[in-house]
Design an enzyme around this catalytic site. Structure first.
Site, PDB file in Angstrom:
ATOM      1  N   GLN A   1      19.580 -14.445  32.319  1.00 30.77           N
ATOM      2  CA  GLN A   1      20.729 -15.220  31.829  1.00 30.77           C
ATOM      3  C   GLN A   1      21.784 -14.331  31.186  1.00 30.77           C
ATOM      4  O   GLN A   1      22.927 -14.740  31.042  1.00 30.77           O
ATOM      5  CB  GLN A   1      20.279 -16.287  30.837  1.00 30.77           C
TER       6      GLN A   1
ATOM      7  N   HIS B   1      13.114 -19.187  34.949  1.00 32.68           N
ATOM      8  CA  HIS B   1      14.288 -18.303  35.098  1.00 32.68           C
ATOM      9  C   HIS B   1      13.876 -16.950  35.679  1.00 32.68           C
ATOM     10  O   HIS B   1      14.597 -16.376  36.505  1.00 32.68           O
ATOM     11  CB  HIS B   1      14.966 -18.052  33.742  1.00 32.68           C
TER      12      HIS B   1
ATOM     13  N   CYS C   1      20.227 -26.123  29.398  1.00 28.37           N
ATOM     14  CA  CYS C   1      20.133 -24.689  29.683  1.00 28.37           C
ATOM     15  C   CYS C   1      21.434 -24.030  29.260  1.00 28.37           C
ATOM     16  O   CYS C   1      22.518 -24.560  29.531  1.00 28.37           O
ATOM     17  CB  CYS C   1      19.884 -24.498  31.181  1.00 28.37           C
ATOM     18  N   LEU C   2      21.315 -22.871  28.615  1.00 29.70           N
ATOM     19  CA  LEU C   2      22.516 -22.163  28.180  1.00 29.70           C
ATOM     20  C   LEU C   2      23.366 -21.701  29.363  1.00 29.70           C
ATOM     21  O   LEU C   2      24.562 -21.475  29.214  1.00 29.70           O
ATOM     22  CB  LEU C   2      22.137 -20.965  27.298  1.00 29.70           C
TER      23      LEU C   2
ATOM     24  N   HIS D   1      10.219 -23.317  31.167  1.00 28.63           N
ATOM     25  CA  HIS D   1      11.629 -23.270  31.567  1.00 28.63           C
ATOM     26  C   HIS D   1      12.087 -21.807  31.681  1.00 28.63           C
ATOM     27  O   HIS D   1      12.733 -21.419  32.666  1.00 28.63           O
ATOM     28  CB  HIS D   1      12.450 -24.037  30.526  1.00 28.63           C
ATOM     29  N   GLU D   2      11.740 -20.986  30.675  1.00 28.75           N
ATOM     30  CA  GLU D   2      12.191 -19.588  30.670  1.00 28.75           C
ATOM     31  C   GLU D   2      11.473 -18.767  31.742  1.00 28.75           C
ATOM     32  O   GLU D   2      12.084 -17.909  32.385  1.00 28.75           O
ATOM     33  CB  GLU D   2      12.023 -18.966  29.287  1.00 28.75           C
TER      34      GLU D   2
ATOM     35  N   GLY E   1      15.590 -20.994  23.766  1.00 24.75           N
ATOM     36  CA  GLY E   1      15.020 -19.992  24.660  1.00 24.75           C
ATOM     37  C   GLY E   1      16.110 -19.311  25.451  1.00 24.75           C
ATOM     38  O   GLY E   1      17.190 -19.869  25.657  1.00 24.75           O
TER      39      GLY E   1
END
Length: 173
Positions: free
Chosen positions: A51, A141, A95-96, A137-138, A46
């Site tokens: 991000q 963000h 997480c990226l 999660h996304e 994701g």
């Protein structure tokens, strides 16, 4: 399509609430393509627009992990959780924007989400398993929340310090 640099925590943009997407422009379609390419390249399941430094309510995800299975890329614009299950799941999340750091996070096991697609249509779906964890999660963000915000303060501070060190090393490199 092109890869976009992924912001690393702590970055103030990762803590901001994103603005709704008001029109499906070529820029939004290009962003969706770039985000999918960036997510797959990372590799991740994701990626949210903030991000990659775009403060818009948009995310991409694809939680297909089976070897040889066809990818299922999804682009969700202005996603909204409309229902959550009482039952919860614990997943080890990463997480990226917080590379190589993982922690168990408890979230609802199932969620209903509505969103706008790139085709202009409104969609609604119930997600479960990894898909449910990923979409929550996304969406976090998009609301300026990171998975480490669910952790105890000491663990969160340790991870933040590691990310500050990583950013210093990258700046020197």
């Amino acid at each position: 399509m092109s890869l976009r640099p992924i912001l690393i925590h702590p970055d103030p943009r990762l803590k901001k609430v994103c603005d709704p997407v008001t029109e499906l422009s070529d820029d939004i379609r290009r962003l969706a393509d770039d985000m999918l390419e960036t997510m797959y390249d990372a590799p991740g399941v994701g990626l949210a627009a903030p991000q990659v430094g775009v403060m818009s309510r948009m995310l991409t995800m694809d939680c297909v992990k089976e070897e040889g299975a066809a990818p299922q890329p999804m682009v969700l614009i202005n996603p909204e959780i409309t229902w959550v299950s009482e039952e919860t799941n614990v997943y080890e999340e990463g997480c990226l924007s917080i590379p190589e750091q993982y922690a168990d996070v408890t979230r609802p096991a199932e969620v209903d989400v509505t969103w706008l697609g790139l085709d202009g249509n409104t969609y609604a779906e119930r997600f479960s398993g990894l898909w449910a964890t990923c979409v929550q999660h996304e969406i976090d963000h998009l609301n300026g929340k990171l998975f480490i915000d669910y952790l105890k303060p000491l663990k969160r501070q340790m991870i933040t310090r590691k990310m500050q060190k990583l950013k210093r090393e990258q700046a020197r490199g």
